[in-house]
Design a protein around this motif. Structure first.
Motif, PDB file in Angstrom:
ATOM      1  N   ALA A   1     100.777   6.467  30.671  1.00 31.81           N
ATOM      2  CA  ALA A   1     101.712   7.280  31.442  1.00 31.81           C
ATOM      3  C   ALA A   1     102.294   6.507  32.621  1.00 31.81           C
ATOM      4  N   LEU A   2     101.462   5.722  33.311  1.00 33.97           N
ATOM      5  CA  LEU A   2     101.972   4.968  34.450  1.00 33.97           C
ATOM      6  C   LEU A   2     102.988   3.930  33.999  1.00 33.97           C
ATOM      7  N   ALA A   3     102.746   3.278  32.869  1.00 32.09           N
ATOM      8  CA  ALA A   3     103.714   2.311  32.342  1.00 32.09           C
ATOM      9  C   ALA A   3     105.030   2.995  32.002  1.00 32.09           C
ATOM     10  N   ARG A   4     104.962   4.183  31.436  1.00 32.74           N
ATOM     11  CA  ARG A   4     106.196   4.917  31.101  1.00 32.74           C
ATOM     12  C   ARG A   4     106.939   5.372  32.346  1.00 32.74           C
ATOM     13  N   LEU A   5     106.177   5.780  33.361  1.00 31.70           N
ATOM     14  CA  LEU A   5     106.804   6.168  34.627  1.00 31.70           C
ATOM     15  C   LEU A   5     107.565   4.983  35.224  1.00 31.70           C
ATOM     16  N   LEU A   6     106.919   3.818  35.233  1.00 29.05           N
ATOM     17  CA  LEU A   6     107.511   2.653  35.876  1.00 29.05           C
ATOM     18  C   LEU A   6     108.619   2.017  35.057  1.00 29.05           C
ATOM     19  N   ALA A   7     108.660   2.315  33.760  1.00 30.56           N
ATOM     20  CA  ALA A   7     109.702   1.745  32.916  1.00 30.56           C
ATOM     21  C   ALA A   7     111.070   2.328  33.230  1.00 30.56           C
ATOM     22  N   GLN A   8     111.096   3.452  33.925  1.00 30.24           N
ATOM     23  CA  GLN A   8     112.375   4.106  34.244  1.00 30.24           C
ATOM     24  C   GLN A   8     112.275   4.681  35.646  1.00 30.24           C
ATOM     25  N   CYS A   9     112.479   3.826  36.637  1.00 28.74           N
ATOM     26  CA  CYS A   9     112.304   4.282  38.004  1.00 28.74           C
ATOM     27  C   CYS A   9     113.037   3.372  38.984  1.00 28.74           C
ATOM     28  N   GLU A  10     113.193   3.862  40.186  1.00 30.76           N
ATOM     29  CA  GLU A  10     113.540   3.029  41.330  1.00 30.76           C
ATOM     30  C   GLU A  10     112.214   2.592  41.948  1.00 30.76           C
ATOM     31  N   ALA A  11     112.047   1.299  42.185  1.00 30.46           N
ATOM     32  CA  ALA A  11     110.763   0.787  42.664  1.00 30.46           C
ATOM     33  C   ALA A  11     110.937   0.098  44.010  1.00 30.46           C
ATOM     34  N   PHE A  12     110.027   0.389  44.936  1.00 36.96           N
ATOM     35  CA  PHE A  12     110.065  -0.174  46.274  1.00 36.96           C
ATOM     36  C   PHE A  12     108.660  -0.590  46.691  1.00 36.96           C
ATOM     37  N   THR A  13     108.598  -1.614  47.513  1.00 36.82           N
ATOM     38  CA  THR A  13     107.380  -1.911  48.254  1.00 36.82           C
ATOM     39  C   THR A  13     107.541  -1.293  49.630  1.00 36.82           C
ATOM     40  N   THR A  14     106.732  -0.301  49.935  1.00 34.15           N
ATOM     41  CA  THR A  14     106.813   0.339  51.245  1.00 34.15           C
ATOM     42  C   THR A  14     105.991  -0.453  52.251  1.00 34.15           C
TER      43      THR A  14
ATOM     44  N   ARG B   1      98.579  23.972  36.944  1.00 37.87           N
ATOM     45  CA  ARG B   1      98.775  25.385  36.598  1.00 37.87           C
ATOM     46  C   ARG B   1      99.687  26.057  37.625  1.00 37.87           C
ATOM     47  N   LEU B   2      99.436  25.800  38.906  1.00 41.81           N
ATOM     48  CA  LEU B   2     100.291  26.367  39.947  1.00 41.81           C
ATOM     49  C   LEU B   2     101.721  25.855  39.824  1.00 41.81           C
ATOM     50  N   LEU B   3     101.855  24.573  39.517  1.00 38.32           N
ATOM     51  CA  LEU B   3     103.182  23.971  39.370  1.00 38.32           C
ATOM     52  C   LEU B   3     103.953  24.625  38.230  1.00 38.32           C
ATOM     53  N   ALA B   4     103.294  24.802  37.096  1.00 35.79           N
ATOM     54  CA  ALA B   4     103.967  25.400  35.938  1.00 35.79           C
ATOM     55  C   ALA B   4     104.335  26.852  36.183  1.00 35.79           C
ATOM     56  N   ARG B   5     103.478  27.568  36.894  1.00 37.97           N
ATOM     57  CA  ARG B   5     103.746  28.993  37.135  1.00 37.97           C
ATOM     58  C   ARG B   5     104.872  29.213  38.137  1.00 37.97           C
ATOM     59  N   THR B   6     104.924  28.391  39.183  1.00 39.84           N
ATOM     60  CA  THR B   6     105.845  28.664  40.295  1.00 39.84           C
ATOM     61  C   THR B   6     107.075  27.762  40.303  1.00 39.84           C
ATOM     62  N   GLN B   7     106.980  26.571  39.730  1.00 42.69           N
ATOM     63  CA  GLN B   7     108.073  25.610  39.637  1.00 42.69           C
ATOM     64  C   GLN B   7     108.840  25.463  40.958  1.00 42.69           C
ATOM     65  N   PRO B   8     108.156  25.074  42.017  1.00 46.13           N
ATOM     66  CA  PRO B   8     108.844  24.863  43.296  1.00 46.13           C
ATOM     67  C   PRO B   8     109.782  23.669  43.208  1.00 46.13           C
ATOM     68  N   ARG B   9     110.726  23.601  44.110  1.00 49.56           N
ATOM     69  CA  ARG B   9     111.638  22.458  44.125  1.00 49.56           C
ATOM     70  C   ARG B   9     110.977  21.226  44.737  1.00 49.56           C
ATOM     71  N   TYR B  10     109.934  21.416  45.535  1.00 48.92           N
ATOM     72  CA  TYR B  10     109.163  20.280  46.043  1.00 48.92           C
ATOM     73  C   TYR B  10     107.685  20.620  45.910  1.00 48.92           C
TER      74      TYR B  10
ATOM     75  N   PRO C   1     100.767  14.693  32.130  1.00 49.33           N
ATOM     76  CA  PRO C   1     101.411  16.015  32.150  1.00 49.33           C
ATOM     77  C   PRO C   1     102.543  16.111  33.171  1.00 49.33           C
ATOM     78  N   LEU C   2     102.490  15.316  34.230  1.00 51.94           N
ATOM     79  CA  LEU C   2     103.598  15.344  35.187  1.00 51.94           C
ATOM     80  C   LEU C   2     104.859  14.732  34.596  1.00 51.94           C
ATOM     81  N   LEU C   3     104.705  13.722  33.753  1.00 49.75           N
ATOM     82  CA  LEU C   3     105.868  13.184  33.045  1.00 49.75           C
ATOM     83  C   LEU C   3     106.467  14.233  32.115  1.00 49.75           C
ATOM     84  N   GLU C   4     105.613  14.953  31.408  1.00 54.57           N
ATOM     85  CA  GLU C   4     106.110  16.023  30.539  1.00 54.57           C
ATOM     86  C   GLU C   4     106.858  17.072  31.340  1.00 54.57           C
ATOM     87  N   TYR C   5     106.304  17.460  32.465  1.00 55.34           N
ATOM     88  CA  TYR C   5     106.951  18.444  33.332  1.00 55.34           C
ATOM     89  C   TYR C   5     108.302  17.921  33.824  1.00 55.34           C
TER      90      TYR C   5
END
Length: 484
Positions: free
Chosen positions: A30-43, A213-222, A276-280
């Protein structure tokens, strides 16, 4: 351009090196898939004190340490919450729904419920209250585990809180797979006692199930989720995972073999949470998944293997020796070897004078004021057996009389890695670029951690306060880190 929603995954203190090593081990994870399509920064954290309770406060509020003034866990943040609120409060004020789970200094529940999808305070909160209240059985269990597992992971299980949690399982969303892995962990510890250290990751996985579970139920913008499970492992076992980082490494081969896979195992748990966060994120247009760490870690020394460390095991003994009654103070949650106390007015007015010259094992005991009559007793880092003496109010006493003790360290590790300013920010979305530019092992460009909060506000269409001076996140020409 405004985006529809952001999930902020707060992976405390993990540097790009550990992230990229994990991707090399798990190229299809999942981490490889996340990083394959992202903006990446060193903070880059610009704080004088590189502590997570400082750097996350700066990241959340978009201002440096000198402006927010938060220097420790359980600091009194009521004043700064009004003057320099965290990003989730600013978003709610702008009409953006938010969900908070475990982020640093999120102990205070929102007074107004407008825009609150959910709010589960950090694992050092003084109380178990949550929004919605149905999550409180988990939070009671979570707080108890955090207090039990400080420097050592306690092998006991809080059965009373666990039984209350079990009755709430259907509504909390704990997955059967997570419960099975928790049971397997308890069995594994009986076979290999060294694996008890993995309980920190198990605790993170339990909390993550509730969050999703909370995220899926409420779907907040942040929404934001904080986890410390990798950071705790890196501090202890960097010398096992990266033994060649040191000019001198005194940890024996058997110790390295026992713990060399602990950082990798903790990152595997991270992968399991990101999936699951990628799926969401991909389930609806305009969603973004942000991975942030606030800073990183790197090797320090490996000549510090120890079987004991000094702790203030009995704060009541110290307070009695200082002349205070139990009713004059309350112990707060803190990260050992620090001890945080909330004092009444009389105790607060005399505490500095009475603790002047306090020493243990020949080292001074620091006293740090946190605001609101809260004080942190900073126990000196003293490893190994030593003379058991202390000095209080001009007289020498046995350190045990003041509640200090040598505590056995179960994994016999010193601190082999510590905080560095450079951290990770990766912003994943369907519209993100697909390749990375990595210079010297770190993604370019660099940006201040102070730029993250205003960028979140901008992306969600909320006003950016004037005090968040212009701190742009420059979009790199290529994004999504790869191995150099």
């Amino acid at each position: 351009m405004s985006t529809s929603s952001i999930v902020m995954f707060e992976l405390n203190e993990v540097p790009w090196r550990v992230v990229l090593d994990h991707v090399a081990r798990r190229p299809h994870g999942a981490l490889a898939r996340l990083l394959a399509q992202c903006e990446a920064f060193t903070t880059v954290a610009q704080e004088q004190r590189l502590s997570p309770w400082v750097t996350w406060s700066s990241l959340h509020r978009g201002v440096p340490e000198g402006e927010h003034g938060i220097t420790n866990l359980n600091a009194d943040v009521r004043e700064v919450d009004r003057a320099r609120p965290p990003v989730w409060s600013l978003l709610r004020d702008a009409g953006v729904s938010t969900g908070v789970f475990g982020s640093m200094h999120s102990s205070a529940l929102p007074q107004a419920l407008r825009g609150v999808a959910f709010h589960v305070p950090d694992p050092f909160a003084e109380h178990p209250q949550t929004l919605p209240p149905a999550v409180e059985p988990f939070q009671r269990f979570n707080l108890d585990l955090s207090r039990r597992s400080a420097r050592n992971v306690e092998r006991g299980v809080p059965w009373r809180e666990g039984l209350a949690l079990a009755r709430s399982l259907p509504s909390l969303g704990l997955r059967p797979r997570t419960l099975a892995s928790t049971a397997a962990q308890l069995l594994h510890e009986r076979v290999d006692a060294a694996k008890v250290v993995r309980r920190r990751s198990v605790q993170a996985r339990l909390g993550f199930d509730v969050f999703t579970r909370l995220l899926a139920r409420t779907q907040p913008r942040y929404a934001c989720f904080f986890t410390n499970h990798v950071a705790a492992t890196m501090h202890r076992f960097w010398a096992a995972a990266y033994p060649d980082d040191y000019a001198r490494n005194d940890y024996p081969a058997a110790w390295r073999a026992a713990y060399r896979n602990e950082i990798a195992w903790a990152m595997d748990q991270t992968d399991a949470m990101l999936a699951p966060l990628l799926e969401y994120t991909h389930a609806a247009r305009g969603r973004e998944l942000w991975l942030s760490t606030s800073m990183g870690q790197a090797a320090t020394r490996a000549d510090n293997r120890t079987s004991t460390q000094l702790y203030l095991e009995d704060p009541a003994a110290l307070m009695s020796a200082l002349g205070y009654a139990p009713a004059q103070y309350t112990r707060q949650a803190a990260m050992l070897p620090r001890v945080v106390l909330a004092l009444d007015d009389d105790a607060a007015s005399s505490f500095a004078a009475r603790t002047q010259g306090l020493r243990v094992a020949g080292e001074p005991v620091e006293i740090e004021w946190l605001g609101g009559n809260r004080v942190c007793v900073v126990v000196p880092v003293v490893q190994g057996r030593h003379e058991g003496t202390a000095t209080i109010r001009g007289r020498s006493v046995a350190m045990a009389e003041l509640g200090f003790a040598d505590v056995a360290i179960e994994d016999e590790s010193g601190q082999t890695a510590y905080h560095v300013p450079e951290g990770v920010l990766a912003i994943h979305s369907a519209a993100a670029p697909t390749r990375a530019r990595v210079d010297g092992g770190l993604p370019r460009p660099h940006c201040s951690t102070l730029a993250i909060a205003p960028r979140v506000l901008e992306r969600l269409g909320a006003p950016v306060p004037e005090y968040m001076r212009e701190r742009p996140l420059r979009t790199p020409a290529h994004a999504g880190p790869r191995q150099a």
